[in-house]
Design a protein around this motif. Sequence first.
Motif, PDB file in Angstrom:
ATOM      1  N   LEU A  10       5.882   5.942   8.914  1.00 56.31           N
ATOM      2  CA  LEU A  10       6.022   6.059   7.479  1.00 56.31           C
ATOM      3  C   LEU A  10       4.950   7.004   6.965  1.00 56.31           C
ATOM      4  O   LEU A  10       3.813   6.958   7.398  1.00 56.31           O
ATOM      5  N   LYS A  11       5.285   7.828   6.015  1.00 55.92           N
ATOM      6  CA  LYS A  11       4.311   8.766   5.450  1.00 55.92           C
ATOM      7  C   LYS A  11       4.362   8.664   3.942  1.00 55.92           C
ATOM      8  O   LYS A  11       5.375   8.966   3.313  1.00 55.92           O
ATOM      9  N   GLY A  12       3.229   8.290   3.360  1.00 51.18           N
ATOM     10  CA  GLY A  12       3.178   8.121   1.905  1.00 51.18           C
ATOM     11  C   GLY A  12       3.344   9.427   1.168  1.00 51.18           C
ATOM     12  O   GLY A  12       3.921   9.476   0.093  1.00 51.18           O
ATOM     13  N   TRP A  13       2.828  10.539   1.696  1.00 48.44           N
ATOM     14  CA  TRP A  13       2.928  11.820   1.009  1.00 48.44           C
ATOM     15  C   TRP A  13       3.785  12.812   1.767  1.00 48.44           C
ATOM     16  O   TRP A  13       4.154  13.843   1.239  1.00 48.44           O
ATOM     17  N   GLN A 251      -1.529   7.406   4.670  1.00 48.28           N
ATOM     18  CA  GLN A 251      -0.679   8.429   4.071  1.00 48.28           C
ATOM     19  C   GLN A 251      -0.145   9.408   5.109  1.00 48.28           C
ATOM     20  O   GLN A 251       0.974   9.914   4.984  1.00 48.28           O
ATOM     21  N   LEU A 252      -0.940   9.676   6.124  1.00 53.10           N
ATOM     22  CA  LEU A 252      -0.534  10.608   7.171  1.00 53.10           C
ATOM     23  C   LEU A 252       0.316   9.942   8.257  1.00 53.10           C
ATOM     24  O   LEU A 252       0.739  10.589   9.203  1.00 53.10           O
ATOM     25  N   PRO A 273       1.121   5.858  -5.471  1.00 53.04           N
ATOM     26  CA  PRO A 273       2.185   4.916  -5.851  1.00 53.04           C
ATOM     27  C   PRO A 273       3.145   4.574  -4.728  1.00 53.04           C
ATOM     28  O   PRO A 273       4.037   3.741  -4.914  1.00 53.04           O
ATOM     29  N   THR A 274       3.000   5.197  -3.546  1.00 60.11           N
ATOM     30  CA  THR A 274       3.900   4.862  -2.434  1.00 60.11           C
ATOM     31  C   THR A 274       3.396   3.674  -1.621  1.00 60.11           C
ATOM     32  O   THR A 274       4.072   3.225  -0.700  1.00 60.11           O
TER      33      THR A 274
END
Length: 347
Positions: A10-13, A251-252, A273-274
């Motif tokens: 999963l990647k937040g950005w 995030q990564l 916000p993720t």
Amino acid sequence: MTAQVPRTRLKGWGGVGAMATACALALLFALLLTCTGSQGRTPAKTTGESVSHAERTRAAEECTAPEKQTLPPGDADGPTIAEIKSREGEKRKLVVGVDQNSYRWGYRNPNSGEGVKLEGFDIDLVHRIAEDILGDPDAVQFKAIPTDQRIPAIKDGRVDMVVRTMTINCARIQEVAFSAPYFKTGQQVLAPKSSPVEGYDATLADQEICTAAGSTAYSTLEADRKAGRLPESADIRTTVPNQLDCLVRLQLGEVDAVVTDGALAASQAAQDPTVELKGEAFTTEYYGVAMKKDADDLVRRVNRILVDFRADTADGWQSSYTEWLSATLGEDSSRSAPPAPEYLRRS
């Protein structure tokens, strides 16, 4: 030979954009080590304490209510305060170890004008202490220190105190002295909103968890896995010098979840916000101001300042909470308010 295919996460950005944004934040705030090689899957760093592991373990087992093991308030200028006041010229400042990358606690606000000032709840408290001791709220030399260097910085004399979301616990009171609590929090899980992780429970099985080296989060995970309270397959090897580096790794897509103080996790969720807090806090912890073990006069003075800070309805604890933390922790501050102080330490 078949090339190894990286595991999809999963990647937040998202992909390259995540790295670009993370590095931009690093340059903007001058706070992230990740883009230039932060630590990876390494055990938590040692903190340079002189007390042996066996002695710390024995003392911790005998310890109860560490947040009460502090000295009663006092106003007298002892040797520690006298040394601070004797500094001359530009050096006549209170030297304080702080964070510069914890949003709304201690962070460099890019919109604060020239100099990009440090702001946040902890920073307000530092100014209050400096005003009381030196008569000037700005008579402070801030030293940004990583999570795993808080105790060494105090013991080595690099700082007079640390005000950096530092939990009072049984192991730490063997190394440094603490004030009475100034904030109540607890450990929580932070993960992407789309993650199957639901909280501090069986859903952490086979998940890779990031913590800050030298943090209570890491020691809690380590103890809970040994005791069977955390799934044995949970991977807790990833530690970083600064807690915010965990958010970047999340995030990564390099880790699946972060465990840290709920008060910090809420601020990180506000930055991205993720991600979101998963489940309730699974510990109860209190932040305190940390000082040298023998700095009795300074401990007593800080405890007296904290009494005034909590009682000041116009410009004290509640005002600072409202300004900095209500947006992330909610308008009701009662869950975060420290308990009525008890001073059980006599020497």
